[in-house]
Design an enzyme around this catalytic site. Structure first.
Site, PDB file in Angstrom:
ATOM      1  CE1 TYR A   1      -3.414   3.142   0.480  1.00  0.00           C
ATOM      2  CE2 TYR A   1      -1.827   3.620   2.409  1.00  0.00           C
ATOM      3  CZ  TYR A   1      -2.750   3.798   1.524  1.00  0.00           C
ATOM      4  OH  TYR A   1      -3.231   5.052   1.733  1.00  0.00           O
TER       5      TYR A   1
ATOM      6  CG  HIS B   1      -4.590  14.307  -1.868  1.00  0.00           C
ATOM      7  ND1 HIS B   1      -4.626  13.335  -2.796  1.00  0.00           N
ATOM      8  CD2 HIS B   1      -4.733  13.443  -0.716  1.00  0.00           C
ATOM      9  CE1 HIS B   1      -5.049  12.299  -2.531  1.00  0.00           C
ATOM     10  NE2 HIS B   1      -5.118  12.323  -1.154  1.00  0.00           N
TER      11      HIS B   1
ATOM     12  CG  ASN C   1      -0.432   9.731   5.257  1.00  0.00           C
ATOM     13  OD1 ASN C   1      -1.613  10.010   5.989  1.00  0.00           O
ATOM     14  ND2 ASN C   1      -0.572   8.887   4.523  1.00  0.00           N
TER      15      ASN C   1
ATOM     16  CE1 TYR D   1     -15.359  32.524  46.381  1.00  0.00           C
ATOM     17  CE2 TYR D   1     -16.354  31.584  44.553  1.00  0.00           C
ATOM     18  CZ  TYR D   1     -16.438  31.796  45.868  1.00  0.00           C
ATOM     19  OH  TYR D   1     -17.043  31.050  46.738  1.00  0.00           O
TER      20      TYR D   1
ATOM     21  NE  ARG E   1     -12.205  34.647  48.701  1.00  0.00           N
ATOM     22  CZ  ARG E   1     -12.968  33.851  49.123  1.00  0.00           C
ATOM     23  NH1 ARG E   1     -12.414  32.817  49.779  1.00  0.00           N
ATOM     24  NH2 ARG E   1     -14.207  33.756  49.236  1.00  0.00           N
TER      25      ARG E   1
ATOM     26  CG  PHE F   1      -2.915   8.821   9.169  1.00  0.00           C
ATOM     27  CD1 PHE F   1      -4.173   8.658   9.615  1.00  0.00           C
ATOM     28  CD2 PHE F   1      -2.498   7.751   8.510  1.00  0.00           C
ATOM     29  CE1 PHE F   1      -5.082   7.555   9.332  1.00  0.00           C
ATOM     30  CE2 PHE F   1      -3.330   6.380   8.079  1.00  0.00           C
ATOM     31  CZ  PHE F   1      -4.574   6.579   8.749  1.00  0.00           C
TER      32      PHE F   1
ATOM     33  CD  GLU G   1      -9.019   8.920   4.305  1.00  0.00           C
ATOM     34  OE1 GLU G   1      -9.492   9.682   4.224  1.00  0.00           O
ATOM     35  OE2 GLU G   1      -8.134   8.329   3.486  1.00  0.00           O
TER      36      GLU G   1
END
Length: 509
Positions: free
Chosen positions: A54, A84, A196, A281, A284, A330, A415
């Protein structure tokens, strides 16, 4: 200029902050080059033997089962990068791009990505010349890597797209020519190795972390100055209180606040005969709130430091045995969680700071003139500065929703769970900018409060804080155009002028 030799020791937060802040020179140790060359040899052997692996000789994502002929492998990698490069929106800041590129080089230098020496040398040459690809800021979901942003980075290497150099935008080919390079032809797996990874989300989260540190340090200084301006008590910072709870950040912040207030003549002036029993608050409980913030920042910093030194592409090449294994490094869930924690921390730094400003301007809550100006009524003083702070903390709360709990399936459900780390990290700089303004307003207000106690002085450290504020703006005598004062005070927070007052608390020190 920062010089980094990768492959000798892990990158530190301080080094990463230096890369973000200015140009950097990167080189690889000999052992790292050996690892890179061994990794590339493993990929070359796979191609020569005709094995199907792959990312080397297959399609990607849902197309992983599609085998690619050897003569098409170079086209496969080029097509991957071009297809991409789908980013949209405003370009990433040059500083973030520089850090992103250094993180990518660090990852590739481990030899687990199968990239060739010449390709990595080209990426290093761009960084060393501060030639920075133009990368759109939107388009990554933070899983299968920061694909779109890293594709735009990689496009420049093959002569496509644009890059910036010393403020000038150049075509990719012109940018390469400036460093003596011509467009590369990517070999098997190289496009995937470049695309990636979590480098974009990690760079943005680190930028957010460092901005949060600057805001935190200024918040500590402003909080102590506000206590003195309001004639508050330092008794709540007593070490014995915090030891009984045992929270490390709380203990550390209380110690810093005690140190900052030590020796204040203003504090000494109301130790006896003071009618107040307790402070609000936001005065302190600073150790409890800012201490929790500190613990969160330290936790996020540890995650991001590990991620900066990680290999997060896929598949991974194991040079000792020649295996190439597909996994999921990834997936940016650790970065997403870290970014969400930083967002929460930024909210709280701003929230408690704005509350102290509200007290400073309210004559019902203090012994100071209304809105910190003489002749109030004729003058509005800090009235609307506090409103601005309130608007900014409200805006931060609206965008602090955790991004890591969201997911949208992508790539035809291959994915099917993503981290949303990239936009979770990208929002941090805007949030930090808001907080810098909120704390800047408090610093102006607290310094103004100190003025009303003269000739009494604050502590030596807080007088130094006061002096930095006064470099940004003079005391507020009467109403005037206030925005430039606030802008200069904000600049001081953003620039880290108050980091020293946090001592060694900050993770990147």
């Amino acid at each position: 200029m920062t010089t980094l030799t990768l492959g000798q020791s892990p990158l530190t937060l301080a080094q990463l902050r230096a890369v973000l802040e200015g140009p950097a020179t990167v080189e690889l140790a000999p052992s790292a080059w050996t690892a890179v060359e061994r990794g590339a040899a493993v990929v070359a052997a796979i191609v020569a033997e005709g094995r199907t692996v792959y990312g080397v000789n297959t399609g990607f994502g849902l197309l992983a089962n599609t085998s690619i002929a050897t003569e098409d492998l170079e086209t496969l990698q080029k097509n991957l990068v071009l297809s991409h490069a789908c980013g949209v929106g405003a370009l990433l800041d040059d500083r973030a791009v520089r850090l992103l590129m250094v993180l990518k080089i660090a990852s590739l230098s481990k030899g687990a990505s199968g990239i060739r020496r010449g390709t990595l040398e080209a990426l290093i040459a761009l960084v060393n010349a501060d030639v920075l690809p133009c990368i759109p800021s939107k388009g990554s979901v933070g899983a299968s890597g920061d694909l779109a942003p890293l594709a735009h980075m990689s496009c420049v290497l093959i002569g496509v797209g644009e890059a910036r150099h010393k403020g000038e935008t150049l075509s990719a080919e012109a940018a390469l020519a400036r460093v003596g390079l011509t467009p590369l032809t990517l070999g098997p797996k190289e496009g995937l190795a470049l695309l990636n990874g979590t480098q974009c989300s990690t760079a943005l989260a680190l930028a957010g972390l460092f901005a949060a540190e600057a805001a935190f340090a200024a918040g500590i200084a402003a909080g102590a100055l506000s206590v003195d301006a309001l004639k508050g008590s330092d008794a709540p910072f007593d070490a014995r209180i915090h030891a009984l709870r045992g929270q490390p950040g709380q203990i550390a912040v209380a110690a810093r606040l005690r140190a900052l207030m030590a020796g204040s003549a203003i504090r000494d002036s109301h130790r006896e005969g003071c009618a107040k029993v307790q402070d609000p608050y936001s005065l302190r409980c600073q150790p409890q709130v800012m201490g929790a913030v500190l613990d969160v920042l330290r936790n996020a910093a540890a995650t991001l430091e590990r991620e900066a030194n990680a290999v997060t592409d896929n598949p991974l090449v194991f040079i000792d045995d020649g295996d190439v294994i597909s996994g999921g490094n990834f997936h940016a869930e650790p970065v997403a969680f870290a970014a969400d924690m930083i967002a929460m921390a930024l909210c709280e730094i701003g929230n408690i700071s704005e509350r102290r400003t509200a007290i400073l301007v309210d004559p019902k809550m203090s012994e100071l003139p209304a809105f910190l100006v003489r002749e109030s009524g004729l003058n509005s003083g800090f009235m609307i500065a506090q409103v601005t702070a309130a608007a900014l903390v409200a805006e931060n709360r609206m965008v602090a929703h955790p991004c890591s709990i969201d997911t949208v399936p992508t790539s035809a459900n291959q994915e099917d769970h993503v981290s949303m780390a990239t936009h979770g990290a990208r929002r941090l700089l805007d949030m930090a900018e808001n907080v810098a303004a909120v704390v800047g307003i408090e610093l102006l207000a607290a310094a103004q409060g100190i003025e009303f106690h003269r000739p009494l002085t604050s502590s030596p450290d807080l007088e130094k804080v006061w002096a930095i504020v006064r470099e940004a703006a003079a005391a507020y005598g009467s109403d005037h155009y206030f925005a430039p004062d606030i802008a200069r005070a904000t600049d001081g927070v953003r620039a880290g002028r108050y980091r020293a007052f946090a001592g060694d608390l900050l993770p990147s020190v």
